[in-house]
Design an enzyme around this catalytic site. Structure first.
Site, PDB file in Angstrom:
ATOM      1  N   ARG A 177      11.791  -5.073   6.539  1.00  0.00           N
ATOM      2  CA  ARG A 177      12.700  -4.972   5.251  1.00  0.00           C
ATOM      3  C   ARG A 177      14.163  -5.066   5.312  1.00  0.00           C
ATOM      4  NH1 ARG A 177      13.423   0.252   2.696  1.00  0.00           N
ATOM      5  NH2 ARG A 177      13.473   0.135   0.505  1.00  0.00           N
ATOM      6  N   HIS A 236       6.152   6.296  -2.413  1.00  0.00           N
ATOM      7  CA  HIS A 236       7.545   6.879  -2.634  1.00  0.00           C
ATOM      8  C   HIS A 236       7.266   8.466  -3.057  1.00  0.00           C
ATOM      9  CE1 HIS A 236       8.205   2.536  -4.429  1.00  0.00           C
ATOM     10  NE2 HIS A 236       8.146   2.678  -2.985  1.00  0.00           N
ATOM     11  N   ALA A 275       3.002   1.793   2.972  1.00  0.00           N
ATOM     12  CA  ALA A 275       4.047   0.885   3.154  1.00  0.00           C
ATOM     13  C   ALA A 275       5.159   1.851   2.138  1.00  0.00           C
ATOM     14  CB  ALA A 275       4.014  -0.437   2.486  1.00  0.00           C
ATOM     15  N   CYS A 321       0.659  -1.278   0.095  1.00  0.00           N
ATOM     16  CA  CYS A 321       0.003   0.164  -0.036  1.00  0.00           C
ATOM     17  C   CYS A 321       0.887   1.174   0.014  1.00  0.00           C
ATOM     18  CB  CYS A 321      -0.877  -0.232   1.286  1.00  0.00           C
ATOM     19  SG  CYS A 321      -0.019   0.177   2.728  1.00  0.00           S
TER      20      CYS A 321
HETATM   21 FE1  CFM Z   1      13.347   0.452  -5.337  1.00  0.00          FE
HETATM   22 FE2  CFM Z   1      12.695  -2.082  -5.587  1.00  0.00          FE
HETATM   23 FE3  CFM Z   1      11.317  -0.380  -4.010  1.00  0.00          FE
HETATM   24 FE4  CFM Z   1      13.767  -0.953  -3.476  1.00  0.00          FE
HETATM   25 FE5  CFM Z   1      12.772  -2.922  -2.016  1.00  0.00          FE
HETATM   26 FE6  CFM Z   1      11.465  -3.899  -4.256  1.00  0.00          FE
HETATM   27 FE7  CFM Z   1      10.086  -2.268  -2.534  1.00  0.00          FE
HETATM   28 MO1  CFM Z   1      10.626  -4.639  -1.868  1.00  0.00          MO
HETATM   29  S1  CFM Z   1      14.441  -1.216  -5.455  1.00  0.00           S
HETATM   30  S2  CFM Z   1      12.778   0.667  -3.335  1.00  0.00           S
HETATM   31  S3  CFM Z   1      14.688  -1.952  -1.755  1.00  0.00           S
HETATM   32  S4  CFM Z   1      11.493  -0.341  -6.305  1.00  0.00           S
HETATM   33  S5  CFM Z   1      12.915  -4.966  -2.877  1.00  0.00           S
HETATM   34  S6  CFM Z   1      12.223  -3.696  -6.489  1.00  0.00           S
HETATM   35  S7  CFM Z   1       9.375  -4.028  -3.656  1.00  0.00           S
HETATM   36  S8  CFM Z   1      11.022  -2.705  -0.493  1.00  0.00           S
HETATM   37  S9  CFM Z   1       9.389  -0.333  -3.005  1.00  0.00           S
END
Ligand code: CFM
Length: 538
Positions: free
Chosen positions: A92, A191, A61, A58
């Site tokens: 994580r 993000h 997260a 989500c």
């Molecule tokens: Fe970038 Fe990723 Fe992500 Fe990531 Fe991650 Fe991920 Fe993620 Mo899990 S590199 S920041 S450290 S998009 S592994 S492939 S899904 S936490 S939001």
């Protein structure tokens, strides 16, 4: 025989009702170049079909867990029911290393306002204020971040006005995030929200000058399994100063001072490209895409940073570090290739690693036959050249787009237009990312936001030698007799970044794809079938 990707696609789609199949068809793409050489278009960053089992998380997260969470000295408070805080607590594997025993590290804590029915009915701002005061009294942090969960948006609590009041009252930086879980179609929205608030409230608030010569920020490296430690060590040995990392092994002060860097090196394009873009506009800091996953990518990234600074001594140091490291890398590559060459892999993770990790498999002689992102956008698949043609839908419009202009006093272009053109001509792409699909072979399958049903069918049809995903998929994959490597958490392994990390990865994958354990595993029903067949045969 090699499975046919077109037949496979039809196989996946035929299980769906007509309308779902039509939509899904644009998210399941056979990677075949068009006549003009471009990769095909893929549909991405759209809502998951209700009822489908998705890998996605989500918005909360993505904001709290992914971007801000790895920072050790910002005190994070989840405003919401206790479950949101609890399930985002230490899940994580983002590591951190405080400089001294007295330096703050709040990563191990889980702070929540523990909303109850009473707050849902009468509002939760009072309880949030009390929580901030209590937290401040215990920890005395430099900064407090408040994260909104779904009910906060539903009942209309104003976390930003509470943050403003508390900032004034406590005299420290307090800022809130409207990162309600439902806010976007995935964690990707989180993000963006995190990037915006970091940029608004933190970046550029510490004017301490940095005297060093080669200063960079590393954007989108989160120190999973110690990756950032490996990269920090490499940069240090090369003589490159890391002003800040967003946000693996990071601190509040480093973010605040990050506008002192002369280059932004972007590792995970999906999660942090907004900060890179905004720092460019406001401060004049160019950014380049780097990839410290895979030995080749690491060497290339270091060389591009050196090219950017254009200093002979730096180039020499970079080359000597690369050659020091490469001997061991090539030795292990040679060794594992004898056992792994030609084996197949599938990668289905978040937004960057499904691309980055293909290079490590390639270095082992392994082929990626299918890959996809949980939540990335078209530019992560097809390259940033498609950005002007990306449709902005209602879900994306829901996320604030900051209007950033050049800072009146602090905007200082680090390189002139001619210098940027020259760098570009020398192979250092400025503000560019080519995406995953151009680097994948013809006829591979690219699937956006893969549904669990599709994953199970893919396993049956392709029988890959290894499947890379997360813990939600892991045991379903292994029940199919196929090893599953977690690329989010690395299981209990890592680091996998840099040269040292590459060696770790080669050895780990070699062990996983060559173990015989899976051939001994029999599901009870398979054993029954075998007995029946034996009975018929005799
Ligand atoms: Fe970038 Fe990723 Fe992500 Fe990531 Fe991650 Fe991920 Fe993620 Mo899990 S590199 S920041 S450290 S998009 S592994 S492939 S899904 S936490 S939001």
């Amino acid at each position: 025989m090699k499975p046919n990707p077109h037949t496979t696609k039809n196989e996946l789609l035929k299980a769906y009702p007509a309308k779902t199949a039509r939509k899904r068809a644009d998210q399941i793409v056979v990677n075949e170049r068009r006549a003009d050489g471009a990769v095909p278009e893929i549909r991405a960053n759209v809502r998951t079909t209700p009822g489908a089992i998705t890998q996605r998380g989500c918005t909360y997260a993505g904001c709290k867990g992914v971007v801000i969470g790895p920072t050790r000295d910002i005190l994070s408070i989840t405003h919401g029911p206790i479950g949101c805080g609890f399930y985002s607590w230490l899940t994580r594997r983002n590591q951190t290393r405080p400089e001294g025993p007295d330096d703050a590290n709040y990563i191990t804590y889980c702070l929540s306002t523990d909303m109850q029915d009473e707050q849902i009915v009468f509002g939760g701002e009072k309880k949030l204020r009390a929580a901030i005061e209590e937290a401040y009294a215990i920890f005395h942090p430099k900064a407090i971040a408040i994260f909104s969960t779904c009910p906060v948006g539903l009942i209309g609590d104003d976390v930003h006005s509470v943050a403003r009041d508390m900032k004034e009252k406590l005299g420290i930086n307090v800022f809130g995030f409207s990162c309600e879980g439902y806010k976007g179609v995935s964690q990707s929205a989180g993000h963006h929200i995190a990037n915006n608030q970091l940029f608004k409230h933190v970046v550029g608030t510490n004017e301490t000058p940095r005297p060093e010569k080669f200063k960079i920020n590393m954007l989108g490296e989160y120190n999973i399994g110690g990756d950032a430690f490996v990269i920090e060590d490499l940069l240090e040995r090369c003589g490159i100063t890391l002003v800040s990392t967003f946000s693996g092994n990071s601190t509040y002060d480093a973010f605040a001072n990050s506008h002192m860097a002369d280059l932004n090196a972007v590792m995970c394009h999906r999660s942090i490209n907004y900060v890179a873009e905004m720092m460019e506009k406001k401060f004049g800091i160019p950014w380049i895409k780097v990839n410290f996953v895979g030995a080749e990518g690491t060497a290339k990234s270091l060389r591009h940073i050196a090219q950017y600074f254009g200093d002979a001594e730096l180039t020499e140091r970079v080359e000597s570090v690369i050659s020091e490291e490469m001997t061991a890398v090539l030795e292990t590559q040679f060794e594992v290739r004898s056992r792994c060459e030609g084996k197949t892999a599938m990668l289905f993770v978040g937004g960057s690693r499904a691309h980055h990790y293909q290079t490590l498999f390639a270095e082992m002689g392994m082929k990626t036959v299918a890959a996809g992102y949980e939540f990335a956008h078209r530019d992560d698949y097809e390259g940033r050249r498609v950005l002007p043609s990306v449709k902005v839908d209602a879900d994306s419009r829901n996320i604030e787009e900051l209007q950033v202009v050049a800072d009146e006093t602090r905007y200082m272009p680090r390189r002139g237009p001619d210098e940027l053109v020259q760098l570009q001509a020398g192979g250092v792409e400025i503000s560019g990312y080519q995406g995953m699909m151009p680097e994948m072979e013809e006829g591979t399958l690219v699937i956006d936001d893969i549904y669990h049903f599709e994953m199970e069918r893919l396993l049956e049809i392709y029988k890959p030698d290894i499947f890379c995903a997360g813990v939600k998929e892991k045991y379903a994959v292994q029940k199919a007799g196929i090893p599953c490597k977690q690329l989010h958490s690395y299981d209990y392994g890592g680091p996998y970044a840099g040269f040292r990390g590459a060696i770790n990865f080669y050895n780990e994958i070699d062990r996983m794809v060559n173990t015989k354990i899976w051939s001994y595993a029999r599901a009870p029903w398979e054993a029954e079938e075998e007995l029946e067949q034996e009975a018929i045969a005799s």
